[in-house]
Design an enzyme around this catalytic site. Structure first.
Site: not given
Length: 635
Positions: A107, A127, A146, A154, A223
């Site tokens: 959790v 992991d 800014v 991410r 990407h």
């Protein structure tokens, strides 16, 4: 604690008498370890669940605990279990095992979604060095310079998308059991959500949208492609295939399905050439709706947007007008033209327009903020100057430059936002120019935005077009006044910004299907004029923004007037502050007058602008006469 193996608590015969089981069911860590069951333990479980009638069928087919994860309706029919009701009863009993397996979930307390529960396989993926790398890549890139709160990475976004992907597919499974969504499907969708952004580079979209196109203009790289390569590297480098199989995934089929959700069909060229009706290989066409959860190529409504809307708004301090929880409550899968698609209630159409409007607002107010874009432009220039002087070790000891690290995942995994600090604190003379640019960012010595304008119609703008416009800007000497400085093309930066609803000029809601409460099986389109007359007529907008690198007042003042003159020459719209920065130029273009643009020329705003224009003309004339007097002497 007593860790000896114990039988199931309900080991009893059909007539209610207890008996010693033939072989005790394996227990690991206080939970049923059904993955270690042999055939007899599987049959014992069937008896406990009241399905002992069919244990001979399972015994003949030699179904072990591992085999239970692969069972579907087709497999049970081959075993001779033809009654649909019995098959559904078996699946209901097997789901109890999956729930037992889920008890070891971890959790996480997420600031956006609250307490998030993740499957053990997702934890194993998290992991790994490949996933932990995302901790060091800013979600919003240069926007953090800014908006002080936009420090999220991410890493947490990916966890949020994995969680929401599971929430949506589970909601569909609970609401519509006839869809036959398996535990494999759920796990694969969650993994795709978790790993969809593995391929992002330093400062996120700045890397693949600005740096790579300039550093390597000959290649088309996104990407999403890197996410596929990084996912392959993650699985191989951490030897996760046996772990995936242990958790019930079928390889390589499920690996293909995961990657297709991230980047689309694997073999797009042959699919287009052969016009294959169903280009995906991971799942058949009757499960087409699963491809609309993580990255929806059909209409853009997916859990990736749901998370970054909520997360980015939270950290930016901007109001989020879309509540994904309502979509979860009303989502249904309906057959549309032979394919199954995720649809929603008709009354939600206004909320979906709000969702895409929120996207537009985020781009306008934050993602395309003029100072944020200037900073990313400067970081890009620093990276380009440092490109060949930063060497990253990849596979087999091979060295890669900053822009070529994308070709080798062992090198690319080492490339994060830290490259900014690496250049900034470098003492290498080769990095001196790049270092100076980054020092200017840190000390807030930024390029200046001259303004933005628009063309009458959207234009296709390439790098060559931008270079030509920068040269034209330097040559656009104002028709009024005397030029005191010589401007150079390399001091201008032209950038083109596209603001839309996610599908360029198209209305994404036209791709959404709705149902009404009186008919849950029929999907239909709701046109824009059925919703509101206040909705936009146009769904895309192209802004042309011009910045100037030098900061001295004379050059900057001249550059502003060059910019206004250039807008006149190109027949572009009047810059917002054009009347202020060049009041003597703007009256020269009749179409820029207030009356021609439908504005109230008698309003207070117009009077203020007119006063500024008159004052500007007077000052310009006085200056002109002074200069004339200085050049010709006293009259």
């Amino acid at each position: 604690m007593d860790t000896r193996e114990r039988p199931l608590a309900a080991d009893y015969t059909a007539n209610g008498g207890f008996k010693t089981p033939e072989k005790k069911v394996s227990v690991a860590g206080g939970q049923l370890d059904y993955m270690r069951w042999g055939v007899e333990e599987t049959c014992q479980y069937l008896r406990v669940e009241g399905l002992g009638t069919w244990e001979d069928k399972f015994r003949e087919a030699k179904i072990t605990g591992v085999g239970l994860r692969y069972l579907g309706h087709a497999e049970l029919e081959k075993m001779g279990i033809e009654c649909l009701g019995v098959r559904l009863q078996i699946f209901h009993s097997l789901r109890k095992l999956w729930q037992v397996g889920m008890q070891s979930n971890k959790v996480f307390n997420d600031p956006i979604h609250g307490h998030v529960e993740l499957h053990p396989l997702l934890i194993r993926i998290m992991d790994t060095p490949q996933f932990q790398r995302l901790r060091h890549i800013k979600q919003l890139g240069g926007t953090y310079f800014v908006f002080p709160g936009a420090s999220h990475n991410r890493f947490e976004h990916s966890i949020g998308v994995g969680h929401l992907a599971g929430e949506l597919v589970k909601a569909l499974n609970k609401r519509q059991p006839e869809l036959l969504i398996s535990s494999r499907d759920i796990l694969c969708v969650q993994i795709a959500g978790l790993c969809h952004d593995l391929g992002h580079g330093p400062f996120s979209h700045m890397f693949d949208g600005m740096f790579i196109p300039k550093a390597r203009p000959g290649i088309k790289w996104k990407h999403e492609q890197a996410s596929i390569h990084m996912f392959n590297y993650l699985v191989e480098d951490n030897d996760l295939k046996p772990v995936m199989e242990q958790h019930g995934l079928v390889l390589p089929e499920d690996l293909v399905f995961i990657k297709e959700q991230i980047a689309g069909p694997m073999d797009t060229s042959s699919s287009r050439r052969k016009k294959v009706p169903w280009p995906y290989k991971g799942r058949p066409e009757d499960k087409s709706f699963l491809y609309e959860i993580v990255a929806n190529k059909r209409n853009g409504i997916d859990v990736d947007k749901w998370d970054y809307f909520a997360r980015d708004c939270h950290h930016l301090g901007i109001q989020n007008n879309f509540d994904y929880r309502r979509f979860l409550m009303f989502a249904r899968v309906i057959d549309v033209d032979g394919q199954k698609h995720i649809c929603t209630r008709d009354k939600e159409v206004g909320n979906l327009y709000d969702m895409f409007y929120t996207r537009n607002c985020l781009h306008r107010r934050a993602y395309q903020h003029k100072v944020g874009n200037i900073i990313e432009t400067m970081i890009t220039e620093a990276f380009l100057k440092a490109d060949q002087f930063i060497q990253i070790e990849g596979s087999r000891g091979k060295m890669f430059s900053l822009s070529k690290a994308i070709d080798d995942m062992e090198a690319y995994i080492k490339l994060t936002d830290h490259v900014f600090e690496q250049i900034l604190h470098s003492s290498s003379p080769e990095l001196a120019e790049a270092k100076q640019i980054l020092q200017n960012i840190v000390c807030r010595r930024l390029y200046k935005c001259l303004g933005q304008t628009q063309a009458d119609e959207p234009m296709t703008v390439t790098q060559e077009t931008s270079k030509k416009w920068e040269a034209d800007l330097a040559k656009s000497v104002p028709q009024w006044g005397v030029q005191e400085v010589q401007l150079q093309p390399e001091d201008f930066v032209v950038s083109v910004i596209v603001l839309d609803y996610g599908m360029k000029e198209k209305n994404p809601i036209n791709k959404v299907r709705f149902y009404c409460k009186n008919d849950l099986t029929t999907a239909y389109v709701i046109s824009k004029n059925q919703v509101s007359k206040l909705l936009p007529e146009c769904f895309t907008e192209q802004l042309i923004r011009v910045c100037y690198k030098k900061r001295d007042p004379k050059s900057l003042e001249a550059a502003k007037k060059h910019f206004v003159q250039w807008c006149i020459n190109m027949n572009f719209s009047k810059p917002q502050d054009g009347d202020i920065i060049a009041p003597e130029l703007t009256p020269l273009k009749p179409s820029w007058s207030c009356k021609r643009q439908g504005e109230d020329s008698e309003g207070e705003g117009s009077k203020t602008i007119n006063r500024a224009m008159l004052n500007g003309r007077k000052k310009a004339k006085v200056q002109l006469f002074k200069e004339a007097g200085q050049s010709k002497g006293p009259l």
